[in-house]
Design an enzyme around this catalytic site. Structure first.
Site, PDB file in Angstrom:
ATOM      1  N   GLY A   1       5.236  19.983 -15.024  1.00 50.74           N
ATOM      2  CA  GLY A   1       4.053  19.207 -14.719  1.00 50.74           C
ATOM      3  C   GLY A   1       3.992  18.739 -13.276  1.00 50.74           C
ATOM      4  O   GLY A   1       4.417  19.432 -12.350  1.00 50.74           O
ATOM      5  N   SER A   2       3.470  17.532 -13.085  1.00 48.97           N
ATOM      6  CA  SER A   2       3.165  17.054 -11.731  1.00 48.97           C
ATOM      7  C   SER A   2       4.391  16.745 -10.883  1.00 48.97           C
ATOM      8  O   SER A   2       4.248  16.506  -9.674  1.00 48.97           O
ATOM      9  CB  SER A   2       2.264  15.812 -11.811  1.00 48.97           C
ATOM     10  OG  SER A   2       0.991  16.167 -12.315  1.00 48.97           O
ATOM     11  N   THR A   3       5.595  16.753 -11.468  1.00 47.86           N
ATOM     12  CA  THR A   3       6.778  16.623 -10.609  1.00 47.86           C
ATOM     13  C   THR A   3       6.828  17.800  -9.636  1.00 47.86           C
ATOM     14  O   THR A   3       7.387  17.682  -8.546  1.00 47.86           O
ATOM     15  CB  THR A   3       8.077  16.579 -11.427  1.00 47.86           C
ATOM     16  OG1 THR A   3       8.159  17.738 -12.256  1.00 47.86           O
ATOM     17  CG2 THR A   3       8.127  15.329 -12.295  1.00 47.86           C
ATOM     18  N   PHE A   4       6.205  18.944 -10.022  1.00 50.54           N
ATOM     19  CA  PHE A   4       6.172  20.125  -9.158  1.00 50.54           C
ATOM     20  C   PHE A   4       5.318  19.899  -7.912  1.00 50.54           C
ATOM     21  O   PHE A   4       5.428  20.644  -6.942  1.00 50.54           O
ATOM     22  CB  PHE A   4       5.650  21.325  -9.947  1.00 50.54           C
ATOM     23  CG  PHE A   4       6.706  22.349 -10.254  1.00 50.54           C
ATOM     24  CD1 PHE A   4       6.562  23.669  -9.889  1.00 50.54           C
ATOM     25  CD2 PHE A   4       7.878  21.977 -10.905  1.00 50.54           C
ATOM     26  CE1 PHE A   4       7.543  24.614 -10.166  1.00 50.54           C
ATOM     27  CE2 PHE A   4       8.852  22.904 -11.200  1.00 50.54           C
ATOM     28  CZ  PHE A   4       8.693  24.229 -10.823  1.00 50.54           C
ATOM     29  N   LYS A   5       4.473  18.882  -7.951  1.00 52.95           N
ATOM     30  CA  LYS A   5       3.654  18.595  -6.765  1.00 52.95           C
ATOM     31  C   LYS A   5       4.528  18.138  -5.598  1.00 52.95           C
ATOM     32  O   LYS A   5       4.091  18.205  -4.450  1.00 52.95           O
ATOM     33  CB  LYS A   5       2.592  17.557  -7.105  1.00 52.95           C
ATOM     34  CG  LYS A   5       1.543  18.098  -8.079  1.00 52.95           C
ATOM     35  CD  LYS A   5       0.594  17.020  -8.575  1.00 52.95           C
ATOM     36  CE  LYS A   5      -0.400  17.607  -9.582  1.00 52.95           C
ATOM     37  NZ  LYS A   5      -1.248  16.594 -10.225  1.00 52.95           N
TER      38      LYS A   5
END
Length: 569
Positions: free
Chosen positions: A291-295
């Protein structure tokens, strides 16, 4: 000799006292033959009995070889496993195992009936087949308790005995079960660091009898922090009604894993449920869309490419349509956003624009450079291989930018985020390592300017963005949330999430990464949220609040309010 008649006497004759001739050759001949026959008879009987004895010895040894393990292998020792402070995580203890010699068993039924008074769960049919097998040696029960051994001894069953063995004991129980691992009934490592020791040649040393008085193996794990992590994820799993939870604490400067745990877990002292399908070390062996940890990686990639700066604005005014799909923002601002704003508002559209600026090939190369899509190289055997599209298309790059379309492990995500905080990729280790040793294996992956920028946006997100619930006064925490819809039957589910939070502290010079996960969490109470900030973020807060002092981080309250104004250049 001359006789009375003046003729020579033949050999074998003698003269008596009266002068008569006595013939003795026949007597001597018959006596010699008798002694020879006796000697031959003795020799024959000796050969027969020697052959019988030899065969008995042969079959006796053969029974031992075929029916029971050699004593040296049964009692092979293993080195103690310690945490970084010398606390024992695994050690050998002496135990006894019950065996039988079926050829000496007088009454198999009576023997089993007596054993059942001490071992009520004994399998009668299996035990009966063993005792009637006629073998020289069979195991009846391994690793008895002292009480069981004493009670069976008192039964006085002929043909039954005990063999001294070594059994592994884990003082911390399930607290460090997935890291330390497990041994089988023969004291051989089958998972975790126990298996790692065997893979390094311990089994070979044991086979030749050299595995004695071995030095303890000291891990990077801090049992105090490990306890905190295990306690908080166990409580979090119950509090948020999740099917699983986990966390890792990683030293940014050395790559040492200070603590790592996942629940549901098992007790290595009684691993009756270790093979249940939900018993999985999710931190290193579980694959998830993060999820948004990949941002974190998407923003760092865009900045490191030099194609954008912190002041660059990208269009997030409306949903992005590509390849028949529409990319939305969870809380859209419907305007052009700067790079820091894309990060703190967790804009899917903005992240997609960042990936588009870099391009497909650059995007894939960057994630491989940070090891996110490579199989992790560490001592722990339970490590999963990440997955990615065989052929990256633009739609793949767009969705991967906000954490959908590739799967990796939470531990690898933590390692990648640590690289953004230092500029160097350092493969994680479960053994102790100095900063100097770490730099010998470190690989520069991003520029210093990228590091400064990522520290800034991490702290900014914790103060003004989705990471506020992870803030711990005095410890200057920064981080990023990640709420990913899980894939169920090939489609993204709207009511099942995999949530994560990655935190770094202290942000002026980050030393530690804490990454927490909550699998399919629910709202703690009606009216509360189910996104990562409400569960994984809170678990991270609790871990940092309880363990920061143990890790040697001193609280500093002098610039709590000014942290977001610190320059990232």
């Amino acid at each position: 000799m001359i006789g009375k008649l003046g003729k020579p006497l033949k050999r074998g004759t003698t003269t008596a006292d009266d002068g008569s001739i006595v013939v003795d050759s026949a007597r001597k001949a018959s006596g010699g033959n008798g002694r020879a026959r006796v000697a031959m008879t003795i020799a024959v009987f000796f050969a027969i009995y020697a052959t019988i004895a030899g065969r008995l010895v042969y079959f006796g040894l053969k029974d031992i070889d075929d029916s029971g393990p050699p004593q040296s292998r049964v009692t092979a020792s293993r080195p103690d496993i310690l945490d970084r402070n010398g606390e024992v995580l695994a050690t050998d203890i002496k135990t006894f195992s019950l065996y039988a010699e079926p050829r000496r068993i007088v009454d198999a039924d009576e023997a089993i009936e007596k054993l059942a008074t001490v071992l009520p769960d004994i399998d009668y049919e299996q035990a009966y087949r063993k005792l009637k097998s006629g073998a020289g040696f069979v195991w009846l029960r391994r690793q008895l308790t002292p009480k069981q051994q004493s009670e069976i001894f008192a039964l006085g069953i002929p043909g039954v005995g005990f063999r001294s063995e070594k059994r592994r004991f884990y003082p911390s129980g399930s607290t460090s079960g997935y890291v330390v691992g497990l041994t089988n009934i023969d004291n051989k490592g089958i998972s975790g660091m126990e298996k790692y020791l065997d893979d390094q040649g311990l089994t070979d040393l044991q086979s030749v009898g050299l595995a004695t008085d071995m030095k303890p193996v000291r891990l990077s794990i801090d049992l105090r922090v490990q306890h905190v992590v295990h306690d908080e994820i166990t409580a979090g799993m119950a509090r948020y009604h999740a099917i699983a939870a986990g966390a890792v604490v990683l030293n940014i400067k050395t790559g040492e894993v200070l603590a790592m745990a996942s629940v549901p877990d098992f007790d290595p002292n009684n691993p009756y449920n270790v093979e249940d399908k939900d018993r999985l070390n999710r931190m290193s062996a579980g694959l998830y869309e993060m999820g948004s940890t990949f941002k974190s990686f998407t923003t760092a990639m865009a900045l490191d490419s030099g194609k954008v700066t912190m002041d660059t604005k990208l269009d997030a005014t409306k949903p992005l349509r590509i390849a028949g799909q529409t990319i939305h923002d969870f809380h859209g601002k419907h305007r052009w956003l700067t790079i820091p704003e894309i990060f703190i508002y967790s804009s899917n559209i903005g992240s997609a624009r960042e990936a588009d600026v870099v391009g497909i090939d650059g995007h894939r190369e960057f994630l491989h450079r940070l090891g996110i899509l490579e199989r992790m190289d560490t001592e722990l055997p339970e490590v999963a291989r990440p997955t990615e599209p065989k052929v990256w298309k633009k739609i793949n790059s767009i969705t991967i930018a906000f954490g959908h379309g590739v799967s990796t492990t939470p531990l690898q995500t933590a390692v990648g985020c640590a690289a953004l905080m230092s500029g160097f990729l350092i493969e994680p280790t479960f053994l102790m390592r100095t900063p100097q040793e770490a730099m010998e294996v470190a690989k520069r992956v991003v520029k210093d300017s990228t590091v400064s920028a990522m520290r800034y946006v991490y702290r900014l997100n914790a103060v003004k963005g989705s990471g506020r619930k992870a803030l711990v006064p005095g410890y200057r925490v920064g981080g990023k949330t990640g709420t990913a819809e899980k894939v169920v039957n090939g489609r993204y589910s709207h009511d099942k999430n995999f949530n994560a939070f990655v935190a770094a502290f202290p942000m002026d010079d980050p030393e530690y990464i804490v990454l927490t996960i909550a699998d399919e969490p629910k709202a703690e109470k009606p009216g509360m949220g189910e996104t990562a900030a409400w569960n994984a973020g809170v678990i991270a807060h609790n871990i940092i609040a309880r363990s920061a002092a143990m890790l040697g981080v001193k609280p500093d309250f002098s610039h709590e309010d000014a942290a977001t104004l610190v320059s990232y250049e």
